[in-house]
Enzyme design. Structure first.
Site, mmCIF file in Angstrom:
data_model
loop_
_atom_site.group_PDB
_atom_site.id
_atom_site.type_symbol
_atom_site.label_atom_id
_atom_site.label_comp_id
_atom_site.label_asym_id
_atom_site.label_seq_id
_atom_site.Cartn_x
_atom_site.Cartn_y
_atom_site.Cartn_z
ATOM 1 N N SER A 79 0.941 -1.455 -0.471
ATOM 2 C CA SER A 79 -0.339 -0.053 0.418
ATOM 3 C C SER A 79 0.462 1.423 0.584
ATOM 4 O O SER A 79 0.888 2.191 0.100
ATOM 5 C CB SER A 79 -0.899 0.034 1.088
ATOM 6 O OG SER A 79 -0.118 -0.095 2.429
ATOM 7 N N ASN A 166 -2.437 -2.155 13.135
ATOM 8 C CA ASN A 166 -3.739 -1.998 13.483
ATOM 9 C C ASN A 166 -4.000 -0.458 14.501
ATOM 10 O O ASN A 166 -4.985 0.375 13.730
ATOM 11 C CB ASN A 166 -4.207 -3.532 14.315
ATOM 12 C CG ASN A 166 -3.854 -4.449 13.028
ATOM 13 O OD1 ASN A 166 -3.813 -3.848 12.575
ATOM 14 N ND2 ASN A 166 -4.245 -5.702 14.539
ATOM 15 N N THR A 211 -39.328 26.284 -10.237
ATOM 16 C CA THR A 211 -39.856 24.846 -9.919
ATOM 17 C C THR A 211 -40.286 23.865 -11.176
ATOM 18 O O THR A 211 -40.732 24.178 -11.207
ATOM 19 C CB THR A 211 -40.973 24.889 -8.698
ATOM 20 O OG1 THR A 211 -41.954 25.097 -9.640
ATOM 21 C CG2 THR A 211 -40.858 25.680 -8.056
ATOM 22 N N SER A 333 -13.926 24.788 -27.986
ATOM 23 C CA SER A 333 -14.199 23.466 -28.747
ATOM 24 C C SER A 333 -12.745 23.210 -29.996
ATOM 25 O O SER A 333 -12.011 23.861 -30.550
ATOM 26 C CB SER A 333 -15.098 23.645 -29.523
ATOM 27 O OG SER A 333 -15.061 22.638 -30.957
ATOM 28 N N ASN A 341 -17.192 27.116 -23.304
ATOM 29 C CA ASN A 341 -17.990 26.269 -22.944
ATOM 30 C C ASN A 341 -17.407 26.506 -21.148
ATOM 31 O O ASN A 341 -16.661 27.032 -21.039
ATOM 32 C CB ASN A 341 -17.222 25.534 -23.247
ATOM 33 C CG ASN A 341 -17.808 24.638 -24.516
ATOM 34 O OD1 ASN A 341 -18.982 24.483 -25.438
ATOM 35 N ND2 ASN A 341 -16.903 24.030 -25.159
ATOM 36 N N GLU A 346 -18.684 21.984 -15.187
ATOM 37 C CA GLU A 346 -18.916 20.743 -16.416
ATOM 38 C C GLU A 346 -18.508 19.892 -15.104
ATOM 39 O O GLU A 346 -18.830 18.380 -15.123
ATOM 40 C CB GLU A 346 -19.133 20.728 -17.715
ATOM 41 C CG GLU A 346 -20.410 21.419 -18.577
ATOM 42 C CD GLU A 346 -19.964 21.593 -20.118
ATOM 43 O OE1 GLU A 346 -20.076 20.509 -20.318
ATOM 44 O OE2 GLU A 346 -20.007 22.147 -20.524
ATOM 45 N N TYR A 373 -10.082 -6.028 13.268
ATOM 46 C CA TYR A 373 -9.055 -5.550 12.249
ATOM 47 C C TYR A 373 -9.506 -6.166 11.122
ATOM 48 O O TYR A 373 -8.935 -7.529 11.656
ATOM 49 C CB TYR A 373 -7.764 -4.930 13.177
ATOM 50 C CG TYR A 373 -7.205 -4.560 11.463
ATOM 51 C CD1 TYR A 373 -6.727 -3.124 10.941
ATOM 52 C CD2 TYR A 373 -6.368 -5.449 10.345
ATOM 53 C CE1 TYR A 373 -6.198 -2.408 9.320
ATOM 54 C CE2 TYR A 373 -5.993 -4.909 9.392
ATOM 55 C CZ TYR A 373 -6.093 -3.646 8.447
ATOM 56 O OH TYR A 373 -5.228 -2.938 8.587
ATOM 57 N N GLN A 378 -7.480 -1.328 4.388
ATOM 58 C CA GLN A 378 -6.343 -1.229 3.584
ATOM 59 C C GLN A 378 -6.572 -0.654 2.674
ATOM 60 O O GLN A 378 -6.593 1.091 2.319
ATOM 61 C CB GLN A 378 -5.338 -2.136 2.640
ATOM 62 C CG GLN A 378 -4.177 -1.656 2.433
ATOM 63 C CD GLN A 378 -3.299 -2.274 1.787
ATOM 64 O OE1 GLN A 378 -2.548 -3.347 2.794
ATOM 65 N NE2 GLN A 378 -2.708 -3.192 0.867
ATOM 66 N N LYS A 381 -8.574 3.841 2.175
ATOM 67 C CA LYS A 381 -7.702 5.233 1.481
ATOM 68 C C LYS A 381 -7.608 5.633 0.531
ATOM 69 O O LYS A 381 -7.662 6.630 0.324
ATOM 70 C CB LYS A 381 -6.367 5.365 2.537
ATOM 71 C CG LYS A 381 -5.633 4.504 3.484
ATOM 72 C CD LYS A 381 -4.527 3.458 3.807
ATOM 73 C CE LYS A 381 -4.676 3.111 4.541
ATOM 74 N NZ LYS A 381 -5.115 1.632 4.612
#
Length: 516
Positions: A79, A166, A211, A333, A341, A346, A373, A378, A381
């Site tokens: 990790s 742990n 609405t 574009s 744009n 967006e 645990y 792992q 994260k």
């Protein structure tokens, strides 16, 4: 990699530079044509049988093992490629732990000082980009501890007394979340300030309120913008509530059952600025509800930002034409030269999907785990890091966008007559005349139908037209018709009436510390 450039406000990449990660055994099977099953089997057999050919470093946990793990297992279980981002908090926790061990007489003060100095040196190496992160050392904890042993020798071997990975990882993670929440709160306030300043530029501008995406009633633009500010304030409140629950210390819970050594968990909690140590050692190491709560708070904030993005994208279209972003927050574009744009908003709308997805990932991750645990944790994260990075970026670009747009007052004003926005105010007029609301609703509906047949607005109906609908109408009705009159008739607390909106603006200026 220069780790000093990483902060929660400018999140670092989630992968480490190739030059600074080492993996002692790396193999690949390259076949020019599609292999037969026997060929694949032979290649796999060859990889498996040669796993022990290259000498590997003995794991810090490897005492009871006679063989090392395979390269595939090592690659799959590491990790360090992402949890290296916790190094600051891992070192912080180790320093507090070493100081507590010395205070309790479990290590000498001399060993403590050697450990602290070694940790300082390692932290500087990391910040200078000179620390070698090794995948065979699995994670941020083992990398730092192994490096400390190499640097200072025997004293470093005492650091893990009365501590497990742990409780170590969940301590790191709570410290990281605490700082991350603080950074997000800063960004929320920055966006709120941008919205209040934007609202202050258009104090009297009336816009259509919607609405069902259909025109409903006239509202003041500041009233609409302040509705976003209110939502952001609740987002901040959820994060503050989450921070309060995050801020308890699991360090000293060890693997799950605590320890028989005389540690002082209250000292480490105080030194790390936690509220208190967690009361139950099993709970301390096994639950990630604080991560879930944080991700949920981020998800709600992301949905709010996405809705703002959607509205501003619509308003920037030719069909609405209510809003114009400056070139600073617009893109073009590759094929259509005329395009301008509102891409940042967006992407705010799009990135909300990632944030919600991160929450879903950890919810499913945790749903079937027995106490205490489990290695599955792992996997909490990467979605956590991704959520925080996304929400910080979304808030930052929303603030930038708000500071670089203008509202097209003439276009908005010319659009106001359409939609009979003053119809509800006309119903209020009838209520004030003593007509029951349901009857008023029907009468105004008939007035609108008359306008449709005559292709006119309510303000254009003559008195005889109104009288033909119902005799209750008098000449004073015209003070209720038209969007300006309609807005001025709103008087309830929190409404879109001019005086109410001015009061809301003033309250937010004071709350956010904005000078008039």
């Amino acid at each position: 990699m220069a780790a000093t450039s990483h902060s929660l406000l400018s999140p670092a990449p989630t992968s480490l530079p190739r030059a600074r990660i080492t993996f002692p055994v790396a193999r690949a099977v390259a076949l020019r044509r599609r292999p037969s099953f026997p060929a694949v089997a032979a290649a796999v057999s060859s990889m498996a049988s040669s796993d022990g050919e290259e000498k590997k470093e003995t794991k810090l946990w490897g005492g009871r093992f006679e063989e090392g793990v395979t390269d595939a297992v090592e690659r799959f279980t590491e990790s360090i490629s992402y949890d290296w981002q916790l190094y600051k908090y891992d070192i912080m926790g180790s320093k507090a732990h070493a100081s507590m061990l010395a205070a309790q007489g479990l290590i000498t003060t001399g060993d403590r000082d050697i450990i602290l100095e070694g940790l300082d040196q390692i932290e500087k190496q990391i910040q200078d980009g000179k620390f070698e992160w090794r995948k065979d050392r699995e994670d941020v904890h083992m990398n730092i501890e192994a490096a400390l042993i190499e640097k200072v020798g025997e004293p470093a071997k005492k650091l893990h007394t009365a501590r497990s990975r742990n409780d170590q990882i969940v301590t790191d993670l709570r410290l990281w979340c605490r700082d991350a929440i603080d950074k997000i709160l800063i960004r929320i306030k920055q966006f709120q300030v941008s919205l209040v300043l934007l609202a202050s530029k258009y104090v009297d501008l009336i816009v259509p309120g919607y609405t069902h995406l259909q025109r409903a009633q006239p509202v003041l633009l500041p009233h609409l913008l302040l509705s976003y500010v209110e939502q952001l304030e609740r987002d901040a409140g959820r994060l503050l509530d989450c921070r309060e629950r995050v801020n308890f210390c699991p360090l000293g819970a060890c693997a799950l059952a605590g320890t028989g050594l005389p540690i002082d968990r209250f000292k480490t909690a105080k030194d790390l600025k936690f509220t208190a140590p967690m009361k139950n050692s099993i709970d301390a190491v096994s639950d990630r509800d604080f991560v879930l709560e944080f991700l949920a708070a981020n998800s709600i904030a992301a949905i709010h930002l996405s809705r703002i993005g959607e509205e501003w994208v619509l308003w920037a279209s030719e069909e609405f034409g209510f809003l114009t972003p400056s070139d600073k927050v617009s893109t073009g574009s590759s094929i259509m030269p005329q395009k301008k744009n509102p891409d940042p908003m967006e992407l705010v709308r799009g990135k909300s999907a990632r944030v919600v997805g991160d929450l879903m990932t950890v919810l499913v991750l945790c749903k079937g785990l027995p106490q205490a645990y489990n290695r599955d944790l792992q996997e909490d994260k990467e979605p956590l890091f991704d959520s925080v990075k996304a929400i910080l970026g979304m808030l930052e670009v929303c603030s930038e966008f708000a500071q670089n747009i203008s509202f097209n007052s003439k276009r908005i004003q010319s659009s106001l007559p359409a939609g009979y926005l003053d119809a509800t105010t006309l119903a209020d007029y009838l209520v004030k005349k003593g007509v029951p609301f349901r009857t008023s609703h029907e009468i105004v509906g008939r007035c609108v139908a008359l306008c449709v047949s005559k292709n006119c607005q309510l303000t254009e109906l003559e008195m005889h037209d109104l009288k033909a609908v119902h005799p209750v109408f008098e000449a004073d009705v015209y003070a209720y018709l038209g969007v300006e009159n309609a807005v001025n008739k709103f008087i309830s607390y929190g409404s879109t009436g001019s005086e109410q909106v001015k009061k809301q603006l003033e309250d937010w200026r004071l709350q956010l510390g904005i000078n008039p």
